[in-house]
Design a protein around this motif. Structure first.
Motif, mmCIF file in Angstrom:
data_model
loop_
_atom_site.group_PDB
_atom_site.id
_atom_site.type_symbol
_atom_site.label_atom_id
_atom_site.label_comp_id
_atom_site.label_asym_id
_atom_site.label_seq_id
_atom_site.Cartn_x
_atom_site.Cartn_y
_atom_site.Cartn_z
ATOM 1 N N ASP A 256 0.950 -0.922 0.351
ATOM 2 C CA ASP A 256 -0.294 -0.066 -0.296
ATOM 3 C C ASP A 256 0.801 1.489 -0.090
ATOM 4 O O ASP A 256 0.314 2.294 -1.027
ATOM 5 C CB ASP A 256 -0.979 0.288 1.449
ATOM 6 C CG ASP A 256 -1.921 -0.734 0.747
ATOM 7 O OD1 ASP A 256 -2.719 -1.016 -0.027
ATOM 8 O OD2 ASP A 256 -3.158 -1.081 2.046
ATOM 9 N N HIS A 257 1.943 1.171 0.597
ATOM 10 C CA HIS A 257 2.611 2.447 1.490
ATOM 11 C C HIS A 257 3.105 2.836 -0.280
ATOM 12 O O HIS A 257 3.741 4.044 -1.081
ATOM 13 C CB HIS A 257 3.931 1.971 1.922
ATOM 14 C CG HIS A 257 4.450 3.214 2.266
ATOM 15 N ND1 HIS A 257 4.572 4.441 3.038
ATOM 16 C CD2 HIS A 257 5.795 3.634 1.878
ATOM 17 C CE1 HIS A 257 5.329 5.198 2.881
ATOM 18 N NE2 HIS A 257 6.199 4.839 1.722
ATOM 19 N N VAL A 258 4.101 1.778 -1.286
ATOM 20 C CA VAL A 258 4.826 1.662 -2.109
ATOM 21 C C VAL A 258 3.434 2.453 -3.049
ATOM 22 O O VAL A 258 4.306 3.607 -3.953
ATOM 23 C CB VAL A 258 5.379 0.225 -2.839
ATOM 24 C CG1 VAL A 258 5.673 0.395 -3.909
ATOM 25 C CG2 VAL A 258 6.552 0.146 -1.398
ATOM 26 N N LYS A 259 2.507 1.609 -2.947
ATOM 27 C CA LYS A 259 1.404 2.076 -4.443
ATOM 28 C C LYS A 259 1.370 3.694 -4.640
ATOM 29 O O LYS A 259 1.008 4.366 -5.498
ATOM 30 C CB LYS A 259 -0.008 1.193 -4.383
ATOM 31 C CG LYS A 259 -0.690 1.371 -5.827
ATOM 32 C CD LYS A 259 -2.131 0.660 -5.170
ATOM 33 C CE LYS A 259 -1.530 -1.256 -5.244
ATOM 34 N NZ LYS A 259 -2.697 -1.392 -4.912
ATOM 35 N N GLY A 260 1.339 3.817 -2.802
ATOM 36 C CA GLY A 260 1.099 5.877 -2.742
ATOM 37 C C GLY A 260 1.912 6.661 -3.019
ATOM 38 O O GLY A 260 1.925 7.952 -2.306
#
Ligand SMILES: [Zn+2]
Lengths: 190, 161
Positions: free
Chosen positions: B21-25
């Motif tokens: 999730d973090h990487v995506k954002g």
């Protein structure tokens, strides 16, 4: 291990090359060198940074193999034993004052795969940068990274070779990877 | 999750929904992840030293091993020669030696009253005349190298060479 090495290893196991080498058969000892020279010289090269120093280390490693043949109980034991001895020989070479690793200015032929000359030049350039970056890592981190990422060993195998724990090795590798990234960012490379 | 945490996990090859999730954002962490993958690819391609790096190492290692084998054999040859020489010395010296005579055993007894006891000078052991010297004993020891023979000359009188 490459396919060639696996094939070489299978061939040597079939004929009991270790037994023959132990009995003083020089051709058998030569076979052992042929099977393992890539792993020994490559590991030493990446650890020491200079090909000629790696060749000196490789010679010493194979001489130690010759002297220790009697101690090796099975052919499976040779590969990890050689990694361990290679690491030790390189560490001693460092202590004796082998020159600091340098940028890989020495001749290096990028693997001539199906890529074009531009791509090959790009690959060679990335490898040169990586050699310089590896040389800037502390020895323990560099060794763990070389064995794990270049030689393709598992964390468990690396830990055994370095007489360390898997947790320590994982940590050394992650720290090394992060440092490589920081170096790349600092130099404006991604 | 902070960017620092995220990168630490990524460098450890960890994988989780939260991380993803973090990487995506986060563009920075995406770039970090791509950089890790690129480094891994470069390192994985560094498995081969130049093809001409091998021959010299192989030749030098074989030559050293050969020399090492010779060096390992010689101490044994020398030791064997010493043992032989010592044995030869003992064997060939023994008959020339004065046979060992048991010392006379003296009992101290009080002489009967009135005897006049005169001390007797000790007798010197007589040496035999030296044996006629014969040719020195010649011991030849074959070595692993057919061109090298250790020749040991043993002087029969002194037992040395
Ligand atoms: Zn982030």
């Amino acid at each position: 291990m490459t396919e060639d090495e696996l094939a070489g290893l299978a061939e040597s196991q079939k004929t009991g090359v270790l037994q023959r080498a132990k009995a003083g058969d020089e051709a058998a000892f030569r076979e052992l060198i042929d099977v393992y020279q890539r792993q020994v010289i490559n590991t030493a090269w990446r650890m020491l940074g200079r090909l000629d120093d790696a060749q000196d280390a490789g010679q010493e490693v194979f001489l130690r193999l010759f002297r220790s043949l009697r101690k090796l109980t099975s052919e499976d034991a040779i590969r990890p034993w050689l990694y361990r001895v290679t690491v030790n020989v390189c560490r001693s070479a460092r202590k004796r004052g082998v020159r600091e690793p340098v940028a890989m200015e020495e001749t290096y032929d990028p693997p001539s795969g199906d890529c074009g000359p531009e791509e090959a030049a790009e690959t060679a350039q990335r490898m040169r940068w990586m050699m310089r970056a590896l040389a800037r890592l502390p020895e323990k981190e560099r060794t763990a990274l070389v064995l794990r990422e270049i030689e393709g060993l598992s964390t468990k195998e690396v830990a055994e070779i370095l007489d360390s724990s898997e947790t320590t090795v994982r940590s050394q590798i992650s720290v090394a990877r992060t440092k490589l990234r920081k170096m790349a960012s600092a130099e404006g490379r991604e | 999750m902070t960017c620092e945490d995220c990168r630490a996990w990524l460098a450890l090859d960890e994988d989780s929904a939260e991380l993803a999730d973090h990487v995506k954002g986060c563009e920075e962490c995406r770039r970090f992840e791509a950089g890790l993958a690129a480094d891994r690819a470069v390192l994985a391609a560094m498995r081969e030293p130049p093809a001409d790096a091998y021959a010299a190492v192989r030749a030098r290692a074989l030559a050293e091993a050969r020399r090492g084998r010779t060096r390992r054999v010689w101490p044994w040859v020398a030791a064997a020669a010493c043992v032989l020489a010592a044995v030869a010395g003992v064997v060939f010296r023994a008959p020339l030696r004065e046979p060992v005579r048991p010392e006379p055993v003296l009992f101290a007894v009080n002489p009967p009253v009135g005897w006049n006891v005169v001390p007797v000078a000790k007798r010197r052991a007589r040496r035999k005349a030296p044996a006629v010297l014969s040719e020195p004993l010649r011991i030849e020891i074959q070595t692993a190298d057919p061109n090298v023979v250790v020749i040991w000359l043993v002087d029969r009188e002194k037992g040395t060479s």
